[in-house]
Motif scaffolding. Structure first.
Motif, PDB file in Angstrom:
ATOM      1  N   ARG A  86       0.828  -1.214   0.000  1.00  0.00           N
ATOM      2  CA  ARG A  86       0.000   0.000   0.000  1.00  0.00           C
ATOM      3  C   ARG A  86       0.858   1.258   0.000  1.00  0.00           C
ATOM      4  NH1 ARG A  86      -2.541   0.813   4.292  1.00  0.00           N
ATOM      5  NH2 ARG A  86      -1.880  -0.942   5.594  1.00  0.00           N
ATOM      6  N   PHE A  87       2.003   1.218   0.692  1.00  0.00           N
ATOM      7  CA  PHE A  87       2.904   2.366   0.675  1.00  0.00           C
ATOM      8  C   PHE A  87       3.396   2.637  -0.741  1.00  0.00           C
ATOM      9  CE2 PHE A  87       7.412   3.623   0.491  1.00  0.00           C
ATOM     10  CZ  PHE A  87       7.307   4.914   0.991  1.00  0.00           C
ATOM     11  N   TRP A  88       3.839   1.600  -1.434  1.00  0.00           N
ATOM     12  CA  TRP A  88       4.353   1.793  -2.791  1.00  0.00           C
ATOM     13  C   TRP A  88       3.248   2.168  -3.757  1.00  0.00           C
ATOM     14  CZ3 TRP A  88       9.161   2.755  -3.975  1.00  0.00           C
ATOM     15  CH2 TRP A  88      10.133   2.429  -3.026  1.00  0.00           C
ATOM     16  N   GLY A 131       2.727  12.357  -1.447  1.00  0.00           N
ATOM     17  CA  GLY A 131       2.951  11.789  -0.134  1.00  0.00           C
ATOM     18  C   GLY A 131       4.409  11.546   0.198  1.00  0.00           C
ATOM     19  N   PHE A 132       5.320  12.135  -0.607  1.00  0.00           N
ATOM     20  CA  PHE A 132       6.741  11.852  -0.416  1.00  0.00           C
ATOM     21  C   PHE A 132       7.542  13.153  -0.436  1.00  0.00           C
ATOM     22  CE2 PHE A 132      10.315   8.763  -1.823  1.00  0.00           C
ATOM     23  CZ  PHE A 132      10.628   8.518  -0.499  1.00  0.00           C
ATOM     24  N   THR A 162       2.768  10.568   5.583  1.00  0.00           N
ATOM     25  CA  THR A 162       2.738   9.240   4.974  1.00  0.00           C
ATOM     26  C   THR A 162       3.314   8.193   5.922  1.00  0.00           C
ATOM     27  OG1 THR A 162       2.906  10.160   2.747  1.00  0.00           O
ATOM     28  CG2 THR A 162       3.547   7.855   3.024  1.00  0.00           C
ATOM     29  N   LEU A 163       4.422   8.510   6.563  1.00  0.00           N
ATOM     30  CA  LEU A 163       5.033   7.564   7.507  1.00  0.00           C
ATOM     31  C   LEU A 163       4.078   7.251   8.653  1.00  0.00           C
ATOM     32  CD1 LEU A 163       8.703   8.914   7.700  1.00  0.00           C
ATOM     33  CD2 LEU A 163       7.857   6.977   6.381  1.00  0.00           C
ATOM     34  N   GLU A 164       3.442   8.264   9.189  1.00  0.00           N
ATOM     35  CA  GLU A 164       2.513   8.053  10.298  1.00  0.00           C
ATOM     36  C   GLU A 164       1.290   7.250   9.852  1.00  0.00           C
ATOM     37  OE1 GLU A 164       3.446  11.973  13.056  1.00  0.00           O
ATOM     38  OE2 GLU A 164       1.970  12.137  11.423  1.00  0.00           O
ATOM     39  N   ARG A 165       0.968   7.325   8.582  1.00  0.00           N
ATOM     40  CA  ARG A 165      -0.171   6.570   8.069  1.00  0.00           C
ATOM     41  C   ARG A 165       0.128   5.077   7.981  1.00  0.00           C
ATOM     42  NH1 ARG A 165      -2.916   7.662   2.075  1.00  0.00           N
ATOM     43  NH2 ARG A 165      -4.273   5.815   2.030  1.00  0.00           N
ATOM     44  N   PRO A 203       8.903   9.564  13.495  1.00  0.00           N
ATOM     45  CA  PRO A 203       9.019   9.801  12.053  1.00  0.00           C
ATOM     46  C   PRO A 203      10.281  10.551  11.674  1.00  0.00           C
ATOM     47  CG  PRO A 203       6.813  10.328  12.837  1.00  0.00           C
ATOM     48  CD  PRO A 203       7.640  10.083  14.051  1.00  0.00           C
ATOM     49  N   GLU A 204      10.741  11.460  12.542  1.00  0.00           N
ATOM     50  CA  GLU A 204      11.914  12.266  12.220  1.00  0.00           C
ATOM     51  C   GLU A 204      13.180  11.421  12.048  1.00  0.00           C
ATOM     52  OE1 GLU A 204      11.426  12.259  16.729  1.00  0.00           O
ATOM     53  OE2 GLU A 204      10.140  12.421  14.953  1.00  0.00           O
ATOM     54  N   HIS A 205      13.292  10.306  12.777  1.00  0.00           N
ATOM     55  CA  HIS A 205      14.479   9.453  12.642  1.00  0.00           C
ATOM     56  C   HIS A 205      14.498   8.770  11.273  1.00  0.00           C
ATOM     57  CE1 HIS A 205      13.885   9.787  17.049  1.00  0.00           C
ATOM     58  NE2 HIS A 205      15.205   9.875  17.051  1.00  0.00           N
ATOM     59  N   VAL A 206      13.333   8.340  10.812  1.00  0.00           N
ATOM     60  CA  VAL A 206      13.234   7.697   9.502  1.00  0.00           C
ATOM     61  C   VAL A 206      13.452   8.729   8.399  1.00  0.00           C
ATOM     62  CG1 VAL A 206      11.777   6.289   8.004  1.00  0.00           C
ATOM     63  CG2 VAL A 206      11.641   6.009  10.487  1.00  0.00           C
TER      64      VAL A 206
END
Length: 396
Positions: A86-88, A131-132, A162-165, A203-206
């Motif tokens: 789903r992310f991709w 979303g990126f 997007t990461l949090e989703r 999310p900030e680390h990623v």
């Protein structure tokens, strides 16, 4: 893309890559290299591993590998492959004009496909990826010095949403699975790993691990600013293999850039080959170095067995003992092999056709690799290291 995955999954159930028992290792590690749009290959790899009941105890990544790692660690085992898919699906680009003309080029040979890929990459560069990242409305060259907008071409604020989703950060921080992402401190140039055994991951680390300049801005964490870890090392191999305590480890090293390639014949191929060499991070050289390290550890282990009892209580002996503990390692290398029509822009070519192609390649490379039983068996060599690369060792 999700529907295509389900179809492939059902057709492959009878194949011999499926396993019921856990391999005889203390740790199953999944190591994911950076490579932008090529990261869909890693989603395919994980799909095959999940089917084979090979669930990692530790995921570590750089850049897009860090994002894929976070999605894996931040979801329940039964939902990880679907979350990756789903992310991709979310970040696929889709030009609003002339899509049928571009898609038609895919069936007219490598030259036409190369043109189509360049168009798609140009679209992502000009308009961003949903979303990126998105292009800044005012060029960074026109921004005042000191403003964050003056330090990158794109705004990545949508990446956080997007990461949090797709990622449950509470699950990552629960410690159910070890998680690591690499980044570079902009001020010191030091390479650091944000690890859920030492940090509370957010999310900030990623995002920091994926903040490749000058495209993306640095990310602030606790008063320091970080860029993409791929600037120093694009693979977490050394971090995982040399971490303590040492463990018997089955490591799947998933590379998106191949160190091996052909002699370039044009400037386009020169730029492509340069990027491949730069970001391959010399995986084989690191593997060879680790093999030598293992020999040293084993020799030290034998030497410490000869130490008299009165010396075994010394600080020197206690310092060396953990290093000398005998452990075994299987290093399974899965490396994306670029097609002839892919160019230096392949890492930001986010079209559906390319994403599905990369995903299928990762899936089938992993299926073929897991058909070799030695991959999941403890190594029998003196140094206790077994390295497998389908391109070198594979046979069908």
């Amino acid at each position: 893309m999700a529907l295509a995955l389900r179809a492939r999954r059902s057709s492959a159930r009878a194949k011999t890559h499926l396993h019921e028992e856990r391999p005889p290792f203390e740790c199953v590690a999944l190591l994911l290299q950076g490579g932008g749009a090529l990261g869909a290959y890693q989603a395919g790899v994980y799909q095959a591993l999940a089917e084979a009941n090979l669930h990692p105890d530790w995921v570590a990544g750089i850049s897009i590998g860090g994002i894929n790692s976070a999605i894996i660690a931040g979801n329940a085992p039964g939902r990880r492959a679907d979350a990756l898919s789903r992310f991709w699906e979310r970040i696929i680009t889709n030009p609003l004009w002339a899509p049928s003309m571009i898609e038609a080029l895919y069936s007219h040979g490598d030259v036409a496909r190369s043109v189509a890929n360049q168009f798609r990459a140009g679209f992502a560069a000009a308009f961003g990826v949903r979303g990126f990242f998105s292009p800044r409305s005012v060029s960074p060259w026109l921004q005042p010095a000191g403003a964050q907008e003056a330090t990158s071409y794109y705004d990545t604020s949508s990446m956080k949403t997007t990461l949090e989703r797709f990622i449950d950060f509470d699950r990552i921080n629960s410690g159910e699975m070890r998680f690591s992402v690499g980044a570079v401190n902009v001020a010191t140039g030091n390479f650091v790993y944000f690890d859920n055994s030492t940090h509370t991951i957010g999310p900030e680390h990623v995002m920091a691990s994926a903040a490749l300049p000058p495209g993306f801005p640095a990310i602030e964490i606790e008063g320091s600013w970080y860029w993409d870890g791929g600037l120093v090392s694009n693979t977490p191999l050394q971090w995982v293999l040399e971490s303590e305590p040492r463990m018997d480890t089955l490591a799947f090293q998933v590379d998106l850039w191949s160190a091996r390639g052909l002699l370039p014949r044009s400037m386009t191929e020169v730029l492509t080959r340069q990027k491949e060499i730069q970001y391959s991070s010399r995986t084989r050289a690191n593997s060879d170095r680790f093999r030598q390290y293992q020999k040293t550890c084993n020799a030290l282990s034998e030497l410490l067995e000869m130490v008299p009892d009165e010396l075994r209580k010394t600080p020197e002996y206690n310092f060396l003992r953990p290093i000398a503990e005998r452990k075994v390692y299987n290093l399974v290398q899965l490396i994306y092999r670029s097609r002839q029509y892919e160019s230096g822009s392949k890492d930001f070519e986010f079209s559906r056709a390319s994403m599905e192609e990369h995903l299928r390649a990762g899936y089938h490379d992993t299926v073929r690799t897991l058909r070799h039983p030695e991959v999941l068996q403890r190594p029998r060599s003196a140094e206790g290291v077994f390295t497998f690369d389908l391109a070198v060792n594979g046979r069908e």
